[in-house]
Design an enzyme around this catalytic site. Structure first.
Site, PDB file in Angstrom:
ATOM      1  N   GLY A 223       0.975  -0.813  -0.367  1.00  0.00           N
ATOM      2  CA  GLY A 223       0.101  -0.150  -0.184  1.00  0.00           C
ATOM      3  C   GLY A 223       0.953   0.895  -0.357  1.00  0.00           C
ATOM      4  O   GLY A 223       1.911   1.362   0.223  1.00  0.00           O
TER       5      GLY A 223
ATOM      6  N   GLY B  65       1.010   6.179   0.413  1.00  0.00           N
ATOM      7  CA  GLY B  65      -0.036   7.519   0.919  1.00  0.00           C
ATOM      8  C   GLY B  65       0.250   8.398  -0.002  1.00  0.00           C
ATOM      9  O   GLY B  65       1.844   8.262  -1.217  1.00  0.00           O
TER      10      GLY B  65
ATOM     11  N   MET C 290       3.038   9.719   1.704  1.00  0.00           N
ATOM     12  CA  MET C 290       3.904  10.068   2.761  1.00  0.00           C
ATOM     13  C   MET C 290       4.826   8.673   1.833  1.00  0.00           C
ATOM     14  O   MET C 290       6.267   8.998   1.933  1.00  0.00           O
ATOM     15  CB  MET C 290       4.297  10.217   3.458  1.00  0.00           C
ATOM     16  CG  MET C 290       3.723  11.556   4.384  1.00  0.00           C
ATOM     17  SD  MET C 290       3.497  11.353   6.201  1.00  0.00           S
ATOM     18  CE  MET C 290       4.874  11.611   6.706  1.00  0.00           C
TER      19      MET C 290
ATOM     20  N   VAL D 199       4.600   0.819   1.243  1.00  0.00           N
ATOM     21  CA  VAL D 199       4.551  -0.124   2.458  1.00  0.00           C
ATOM     22  C   VAL D 199       5.086  -1.436   1.308  1.00  0.00           C
ATOM     23  O   VAL D 199       3.681  -1.228   0.499  1.00  0.00           O
ATOM     24  CB  VAL D 199       3.603  -0.329   3.497  1.00  0.00           C
ATOM     25  CG1 VAL D 199       3.763  -1.629   4.124  1.00  0.00           C
ATOM     26  CG2 VAL D 199       4.048   1.072   4.109  1.00  0.00           C
TER      27      VAL D 199
ATOM     28  N   ASP E 109      -3.742  10.934  14.170  1.00  0.00           N
ATOM     29  CA  ASP E 109      -4.338  10.361  13.515  1.00  0.00           C
ATOM     30  C   ASP E 109      -4.795   8.573  12.950  1.00  0.00           C
ATOM     31  O   ASP E 109      -4.716   7.845  12.579  1.00  0.00           O
ATOM     32  CB  ASP E 109      -3.662  10.332  11.066  1.00  0.00           C
ATOM     33  CG  ASP E 109      -4.388   9.543  10.013  1.00  0.00           C
ATOM     34  OD1 ASP E 109      -5.611  10.226  10.620  1.00  0.00           O
ATOM     35  OD2 ASP E 109      -3.617   9.267   9.278  1.00  0.00           O
TER      36      ASP E 109
END
Length: 193
Positions: free
Chosen positions: A23, A25, A27, A30, A138
């Site tokens: 996955g 995002g 930043m 992974v 978060d």
């Protein structure tokens, strides 16, 4: 999603053979990787090179500072061909968000027992995180993993901060739908417990 930072089969720092992209995002990404030295599966989190390298170092240090089964273990941190990364325990399970979506798709709701089986361990994890002096910033269903063996794990410490400096000049970050009202309003002060 951006292009892959590491190619399948690439050996990062001579030890971690990249397998699958798990996955990503804003930043970083992974990956599942194979630790060639210890013959085990690990997760490798790589940050986009244009970001401040201190962010990924801070995330790894915060994870390492918290000693709790509800937080992944960090094995090492490094840089490979200009890409900063850290290696951590590989989790097997599903996010709370995906689990909830599957339940809702069946026209059902989580039972009280199911909700408590997640919320009680999650509260325990958060207590350990705060005891280590860290604010996650978060916490949301996408960042909670339901792991094999009924383990609840809080993930994605990418926007962590020292707990009592969250309002002291740091930008408000996180996912709006899950933010504490006092964080949104900016009414918390460093002395609040």
């Amino acid at each position: 999603m951006r292009d892959r930072l590491f190619a399948r089969g690439e050996v990062v720092s001579g030890q971690y053979e990249v397998r699958d992209l798990l996955g990503g995002g804003s930043m970083g990404q992974v990956y599942e990787a194979h630790d060639l030295a210890l013959n085990r599966r690990v997760a490798l989190k790589a940050a986009f090179p244009h970001l401040d390298r201190a962010l990924i170092r801070r995330e790894a240090q915060c994870l390492a500072a918290v000693r709790h089964h509800g937080v992944v273990s960090v094995h090492t941190i490094g840089e490979h061909q200009g890409v900063p990364y850290f290696v951590m325990e590989r989790l097997y399970g599903v996010s709370l968000e995906d689990h909830m979506n599957a339940v809702f798709a069946e026209g059902e709701l989580l039972t009280l027992a199911e909700a408590l089986s997640v919320l009680v361990p999650l509260a325990d994890v958060l207590a350990a995180v705060h005891a280590a002096g860290v604010a996650h910033r978060d916490v949301k269903p996408a960042n909670v993993m339901l792991v094999v063996g009924e383990r609840v794990v809080l993930t994605d410490f990418g926007v962590v901060a020292p707990e009592f400096s969250v309002v002291s000049g740091l930008p408000v970050v996180g996912t709006l739908e899950y933010m504490a009202p006092e964080t949104i309003a900016g009414t918390t002060s460093p002395g609040d417990a």
